[in-house]
Design a protein around this motif. Structure first.
Motif, PDB file in Angstrom:
ATOM      1  N   MET A  76       0.898  -0.960  -0.043  1.00 18.50           N
ATOM      2  CA  MET A  76      -0.070  -0.345   0.334  1.00 18.50           C
ATOM      3  C   MET A  76       0.978   0.739   0.232  1.00 18.50           C
ATOM      4  O   MET A  76       0.379   2.544  -0.023  1.00 18.50           O
ATOM      5  CB  MET A  76      -1.116  -0.388   1.185  1.00 18.50           C
ATOM      6  N   ALA A 103     -10.827   0.402   4.808  1.00 20.08           N
ATOM      7  CA  ALA A 103      -9.818   0.052   5.848  1.00 20.08           C
ATOM      8  C   ALA A 103      -8.778   0.522   5.668  1.00 20.08           C
ATOM      9  O   ALA A 103      -7.403   0.478   6.249  1.00 20.08           O
ATOM     10  CB  ALA A 103     -10.280  -0.797   6.972  1.00 20.08           C
ATOM     11  N   ASN A 104      -8.575  -0.345   4.006  1.00 16.20           N
ATOM     12  CA  ASN A 104      -6.923  -0.668   3.665  1.00 16.20           C
ATOM     13  C   ASN A 104      -6.659   0.248   3.122  1.00 16.20           C
ATOM     14  O   ASN A 104      -5.004   1.122   2.606  1.00 16.20           O
ATOM     15  CB  ASN A 104      -6.752  -1.462   2.663  1.00 16.20           C
ATOM     16  N   PHE A 105      -7.177   1.368   3.044  1.00 19.81           N
ATOM     17  CA  PHE A 105      -6.532   2.967   1.724  1.00 19.81           C
ATOM     18  C   PHE A 105      -6.539   3.843   3.692  1.00 19.81           C
ATOM     19  O   PHE A 105      -7.778   4.139   3.123  1.00 19.81           O
ATOM     20  CB  PHE A 105      -7.710   2.798   1.229  1.00 19.81           C
ATOM     21  N   ARG A 110      -9.002  -2.940  13.423  1.00 21.64           N
ATOM     22  CA  ARG A 110      -7.640  -2.070  13.438  1.00 21.64           C
ATOM     23  C   ARG A 110      -7.585  -1.308  12.764  1.00 21.64           C
ATOM     24  O   ARG A 110      -8.352  -0.546  11.512  1.00 21.64           O
ATOM     25  CB  ARG A 110      -6.932  -3.322  12.796  1.00 21.64           C
ATOM     26  N   PRO A 131     -17.139  -7.543  16.595  1.00 24.99           N
ATOM     27  CA  PRO A 131     -15.137  -7.643  17.141  1.00 24.99           C
ATOM     28  C   PRO A 131     -14.207  -9.165  16.034  1.00 24.99           C
ATOM     29  O   PRO A 131     -13.039  -9.199  16.386  1.00 24.99           O
ATOM     30  CB  PRO A 131     -14.659  -7.027  17.826  1.00 24.99           C
ATOM     31  N   TYR A 132     -15.193 -10.068  17.004  1.00 29.20           N
ATOM     32  CA  TYR A 132     -14.306 -11.242  16.717  1.00 29.20           C
ATOM     33  C   TYR A 132     -14.386 -12.012  15.510  1.00 29.20           C
ATOM     34  O   TYR A 132     -14.002 -12.674  15.512  1.00 29.20           O
ATOM     35  CB  TYR A 132     -15.217 -12.300  18.231  1.00 29.20           C
ATOM     36  N   ILE A 160     -14.830  -3.644   4.986  1.00 28.31           N
ATOM     37  CA  ILE A 160     -13.509  -4.307   4.619  1.00 28.31           C
ATOM     38  C   ILE A 160     -13.051  -3.732   4.191  1.00 28.31           C
ATOM     39  O   ILE A 160     -11.949  -3.490   3.662  1.00 28.31           O
ATOM     40  CB  ILE A 160     -13.900  -5.283   3.502  1.00 28.31           C
ATOM     41  N   CYS A 161     -13.736  -2.904   2.502  1.00 30.24           N
ATOM     42  CA  CYS A 161     -12.498  -1.760   1.886  1.00 30.24           C
ATOM     43  C   CYS A 161     -11.464  -0.664   1.703  1.00 30.24           C
ATOM     44  O   CYS A 161     -10.432  -0.469   2.332  1.00 30.24           O
ATOM     45  CB  CYS A 161     -12.816  -2.144   0.163  1.00 30.24           C
ATOM     46  N   ILE A 172      -9.267  -5.173  22.527  1.00 31.15           N
ATOM     47  CA  ILE A 172      -8.021  -6.438  22.616  1.00 31.15           C
ATOM     48  C   ILE A 172      -7.826  -5.515  21.559  1.00 31.15           C
ATOM     49  O   ILE A 172      -6.292  -5.829  20.861  1.00 31.15           O
ATOM     50  CB  ILE A 172      -8.511  -7.479  23.313  1.00 31.15           C
ATOM     51  N   LEU A 173      -8.448  -5.508  20.302  1.00 25.86           N
ATOM     52  CA  LEU A 173      -7.639  -4.988  19.301  1.00 25.86           C
ATOM     53  C   LEU A 173      -6.863  -4.292  18.724  1.00 25.86           C
ATOM     54  O   LEU A 173      -6.401  -3.894  18.152  1.00 25.86           O
ATOM     55  CB  LEU A 173      -8.952  -5.442  17.972  1.00 25.86           C
ATOM     56  N   PRO A 224     -12.342  -9.020  12.619  1.00 26.51           N
ATOM     57  CA  PRO A 224     -11.470  -8.232  13.363  1.00 26.51           C
ATOM     58  C   PRO A 224     -10.600  -7.054  12.786  1.00 26.51           C
ATOM     59  O   PRO A 224      -9.996  -6.310  13.216  1.00 26.51           O
ATOM     60  CB  PRO A 224     -10.121  -9.453  14.043  1.00 26.51           C
ATOM     61  N   PRO A 225     -10.267  -7.283  11.379  1.00 23.46           N
ATOM     62  CA  PRO A 225      -9.774  -6.005  10.603  1.00 23.46           C
ATOM     63  C   PRO A 225      -9.750  -5.433  10.442  1.00 23.46           C
ATOM     64  O   PRO A 225      -9.612  -3.799  10.704  1.00 23.46           O
ATOM     65  CB  PRO A 225      -9.246  -7.296   9.262  1.00 23.46           C
ATOM     66  N   TYR A 269     -19.377  -6.882  25.611  1.00 23.82           N
ATOM     67  CA  TYR A 269     -18.279  -8.748  25.137  1.00 23.82           C
ATOM     68  C   TYR A 269     -18.348  -7.622  24.116  1.00 23.82           C
ATOM     69  O   TYR A 269     -16.667  -7.570  23.873  1.00 23.82           O
ATOM     70  CB  TYR A 269     -19.859  -9.134  24.937  1.00 23.82           C
ATOM     71  N   ARG A 298     -14.846  -5.594  24.470  1.00 22.93           N
ATOM     72  CA  ARG A 298     -14.236  -5.997  25.133  1.00 22.93           C
ATOM     73  C   ARG A 298     -13.303  -6.044  23.612  1.00 22.93           C
ATOM     74  O   ARG A 298     -12.025  -6.613  24.293  1.00 22.93           O
ATOM     75  CB  ARG A 298     -14.134  -7.599  26.317  1.00 22.93           C
TER      76      ARG A 298
END
Ligand code: ZN
Lengths: 114, 215
Positions: B11, B126-128, B156, B148-149, B123-124, B185-186, B152-153, B178, B181
């Motif tokens: 990236m 987050a990469n850019f 982040r 989140p479980y 999804i997408c 963690i992430l 997870p990506p 829940y 939490r």
């Protein structure tokens, strides 16, 4: 779908390094993908066949090294991988005091050329 | 067969461009906000609620990333702020290359805050990186507490998490502890707000926090 843009970047980086090395052909790409990177390697492969056509990397094989999401427990110091568990509790001591230590990778490590 | 070490983040080209855009925003004294959410998380209502609360504290501009339509941009333009529409033409995310031209259309020197509504998809985008100062993820109660479980990506790499539609908590099995939490963690640095954009709960806290981030 975002893998198309990612794959175009991948090709660009590959061709830049291959050209600089005077390569006739790129034979293999060694790609590292972390589980937390939200990149699907099958999709990268799908788009690769399409974007790399008619370049010196056209016949290159994509080799994916998959890095699991890895956590470290602050309580018992154990390290564990994400394996479809419904929570991120430490499997050894059930602590919630865990942190992510790996799995974000998305990089091209090396290329094999001739 | 020789092997050539590359070790390049795939990236990187986008990240370089994003850093340039952030410099432009910094030079103009504008804080950029990248809002990401899945379709139906209540993003546009959240933006309207945010704009209404900050209207007397900050001069705002809005960039709408949308695959096809201008519906959201029209609703925001009614609030009286400069609006730029980016139609991605089918692409599932904005990237720095798309946002660059949009900056030329905004009166950056007259703004304090730029709100970028990313394409509705978790999804997408987050990469850019876009070069924005704050990346905000809007999750909502009907989406479920196990997100989140399961995904997870997407948790982040964002700075702020908004849990929207908390007015639905009495009606939907959603364990806030829940959910939070897994999120913590992430992404331990994450700042979280629980809101109902529709009814206004929590929106003042969020707007006050955002106002405090402005340059
Ligand atoms: Zn443990």
């Amino acid at each position: 779908m975002h893998e198309l843009a990612l794959t175009e970047n991948l090709l660009e980086i590959t061709l830049k390094h291959a050209t600089a090395a005077g390569a006739k052909k790129v034979k293999q790409l060694n790609i590292v993908i972390g589980q937390l990177s939200s990149v699907v390697d099958e999709s990268v492969q799908f788009y690769w066949d399409f974007v790399a056509k008619d370049t010196i990397a056209e016949e290159a094989e994509l080799h994916f090294e998959r890095i699991p999401a890895t956590f470290r427990c602050h309580n018992c110091r154990a390290e564990f991988s994400l394996n479809g568990q419904p929570d991120f509790l430490c499997p050894h001591c059930q602590s919630v005091q865990v942190e992510v230590i790996g799995g974000n990778e998305f990089r091209l490590d090396s290329i094999d050329i001739e | 067969m020789p092997r050539i070490p590359v070790v390049e983040n795939i990236m990187q080209a986008n990240q370089v461009l994003a850093a340039e855009l952030r410099q432009r925003l910094d030079a103009a004294g504008v804080v950029g906000l990248n809002l990401m959410a899945s379709p139906g998380a209540g993003k546009t209502s959240f933006i309207i609620g945010t704009v209404n609360r900050l209207q007397h504290k900050a001069r705002m501009g809005y960039v709408d990333g949308d695959i096809e339509t201008t519906l959201d941009a029209e609703r925001i333009a009614e609030l009286g702020l400069p609006v730029v529409q980016i139609n991605t033409g089918g692409s599932c995310h904005l990237d720095a290359n798309m946002l660059g031209p949009a900056l030329n259309e905004l009166p950056l020197d007259e703004l304090d805050l730029m709100l970028v509504e990313n394409v509705g998809n978790l999804i997408c985008p987050a990469n850019f990186e876009l070069g924005t100062h704050l990346n905000v993820l809007i999750a909502s109660v009907p989406e479920g507490d196990d997100k989140p479980y399961k995904y997870p990506p997407m948790y982040r790499g964002v700075d702020v998490l908004i849990l929207n539609k908390i007015d639905l908590l009495p009606y939907i099995p959603f364990k806030v502890d829940y959910f939070l939490r897994g999120v913590e963690i992430l992404n331990p640095q994450l700042t979280t707000f629980q809101v109902s954009a529709l009814h206004g709960d929590g929106m003042d806290e969020w707007a006050n926090w955002l106002a405090a981030q402005l340059l």
